[in-house]
Motif scaffolding. Structure first.
Motif, mmCIF file in Angstrom:
data_model
loop_
_atom_site.group_PDB
_atom_site.id
_atom_site.type_symbol
_atom_site.label_atom_id
_atom_site.label_comp_id
_atom_site.label_asym_id
_atom_site.label_seq_id
_atom_site.Cartn_x
_atom_site.Cartn_y
_atom_site.Cartn_z
ATOM 1 N N ASP A 91 8.138 -13.595 22.316
ATOM 2 C CA ASP A 91 9.390 -13.844 21.597
ATOM 3 C C ASP A 91 9.366 -13.157 20.218
ATOM 4 O O ASP A 91 10.369 -12.587 19.778
ATOM 5 C CB ASP A 91 9.567 -15.370 21.444
ATOM 6 N N VAL A 92 8.195 -13.216 19.559
ATOM 7 C CA VAL A 92 8.054 -12.559 18.246
ATOM 8 C C VAL A 92 8.279 -11.062 18.413
ATOM 9 O O VAL A 92 9.038 -10.442 17.654
ATOM 10 C CB VAL A 92 6.644 -12.835 17.647
ATOM 11 N N PHE A 93 7.658 -10.483 19.436
ATOM 12 C CA PHE A 93 7.788 -9.042 19.674
ATOM 13 C C PHE A 93 9.259 -8.667 19.910
ATOM 14 O O PHE A 93 9.745 -7.670 19.397
ATOM 15 C CB PHE A 93 6.910 -8.647 20.877
ATOM 16 N N VAL A 131 10.916 -8.617 16.585
ATOM 17 C CA VAL A 131 10.509 -7.472 15.740
ATOM 18 C C VAL A 131 11.223 -6.195 16.173
ATOM 19 O O VAL A 131 11.617 -5.381 15.338
ATOM 20 C CB VAL A 131 8.965 -7.286 15.742
ATOM 21 N N ILE A 132 11.393 -6.025 17.490
ATOM 22 C CA ILE A 132 12.071 -4.778 17.905
ATOM 23 C C ILE A 132 13.583 -4.946 18.077
ATOM 24 O O ILE A 132 14.320 -3.978 18.048
ATOM 25 C CB ILE A 132 11.448 -4.146 19.179
ATOM 26 N N GLY A 133 14.037 -6.183 18.208
ATOM 27 C CA GLY A 133 15.461 -6.385 18.515
ATOM 28 C C GLY A 133 16.321 -6.904 17.383
ATOM 29 O O GLY A 133 17.536 -6.803 17.449
ATOM 30 N N ARG A 134 15.697 -7.489 16.329
ATOM 31 C CA ARG A 134 16.508 -8.024 15.223
ATOM 32 C C ARG A 134 16.182 -7.233 13.961
ATOM 33 O O ARG A 134 15.097 -7.392 13.380
ATOM 34 C CB ARG A 134 16.206 -9.514 15.000
ATOM 35 N N ILE A 177 12.764 -5.094 9.487
ATOM 36 C CA ILE A 177 12.680 -4.639 8.094
ATOM 37 C C ILE A 177 11.715 -5.518 7.288
ATOM 38 O O ILE A 177 10.891 -5.019 6.520
ATOM 39 C CB ILE A 177 14.100 -4.610 7.474
ATOM 40 N N GLY A 178 11.769 -6.834 7.508
ATOM 41 C CA GLY A 178 10.834 -7.749 6.830
ATOM 42 C C GLY A 178 9.396 -7.431 7.197
ATOM 43 O O GLY A 178 8.505 -7.430 6.347
#
Ligand code: HEM
Length: 217
Positions: A116-118, A121-124, A129-130
């Motif tokens: 979910d984290v991945f 990171v690639i989808g939001r 950016i963070g």
């Protein structure tokens, strides 16, 4: 002569003690937001403690980063050289809060669900950016010790220019996260713009003007 030397040493010692005391005070001040957050969460004053903790740690990461960036112009304005000795502490606290922010997000929001984290990171974009901002802050934190300053010499200053893209990305992350009222991110963005403008003037325009005005060319 000896009396002059010992008087100079004495005043240097007093200055050193004052700087150390101020550093200790700054350390305590930088920890206060955590105490406040813990108190508000434990006392049940926050209706959404998870959102509150993630937002608050992010905001304080930004505040300490901006405070660190203020040190150079403040030193220039006041002529107080010892101010530079507080920059590292503020920068490290910014990184510390950014790490807390990240850990709170991974733990309290995502329950360490790496897939979910991945996806985030690639989808939001605001998470992407963070993440880049934290990655840029990492080498700055690692090389903040006296040993690294000595080892890297001039490259240390070059490397520490990364603080500017990290700051730009942090405020961009803030803009993307805020849905409606963008007043706060705008305040941080304008202050950052002024700080960057000052830096460009000090490092680029001012020396260039001085060279042009100099009678010996
Ligand atoms: C891996 C890196 C990062 C992740 C995953 C991340 C994640 C998040 C999330 C999920 C939120 C929204 C919380 C919510 O709406 O409930 C948020 C907000 C925020 N983050 Fe980050 N962030 C990261 C890096 C950073 C960095 C480096 C900074 C600043 C130095 C920062 C500053 C902020 C700020 C100021 C907010 C908004 C606070 C508010 O609304 O008052 N973040 N971040």
């Amino acid at each position: 002569m000896e009396a002059t030397i010992s008087a100079a040493r004495g005043s240097a010692n007093v200055r050193e003690k004052r700087v150390r005391r101020f550093k200790a005070l700054l350390f305590a001040v930088c920890l206060l937001p955590i105490v406040r957050e813990a108190w508000l969460v434990v006392s049940g004053a926050e209706v959404n403690p998870i959102e509150f903790v993630i937002r608050s740690t992010g905001l304080w990461a930004l505040v300490w980063l901006w405070a660190a960036l203020f040190i150079s112009p403040l030193k220039k304005l006041t002529g107080w050289g010892s101010l530079l000795r507080f920059r590292r502490e503020l920068g490290l606290f910014s990184f510390f809060y950014a790490c807390l922010h990240l850990v709170c997000y991974l733990w309290l929001d995502k329950f360490f669900d790496w897939a979910d984290v991945f996806k985030d990171v690639i989808g939001r974009p605001f998470i992407t950016i963070g993440t880049v901002a934290v990655v840029l802050m990492l080498p700055l934190a690692v090389t903040s010790t006296d040993g690294w300053v000595r080892r890297l010499k001039r490259n240390w200053s070059r490397l520490h220019w990364l603080v500017y893209p990290a700051a730009v990305l942090s405020v961009w992350h803030y803009f993307l996260e805020v849905k409606r009222d963008t007043t706060q991110p705008w305040i941080y963005a304008v202050v950052l713009g002024l700080l960057l403008g000052w830096r460009v003037y000090e490092r680029g325009i001012r020396p260039w003007l001085a060279r042009r005005m100099s009678p010996v060319r």
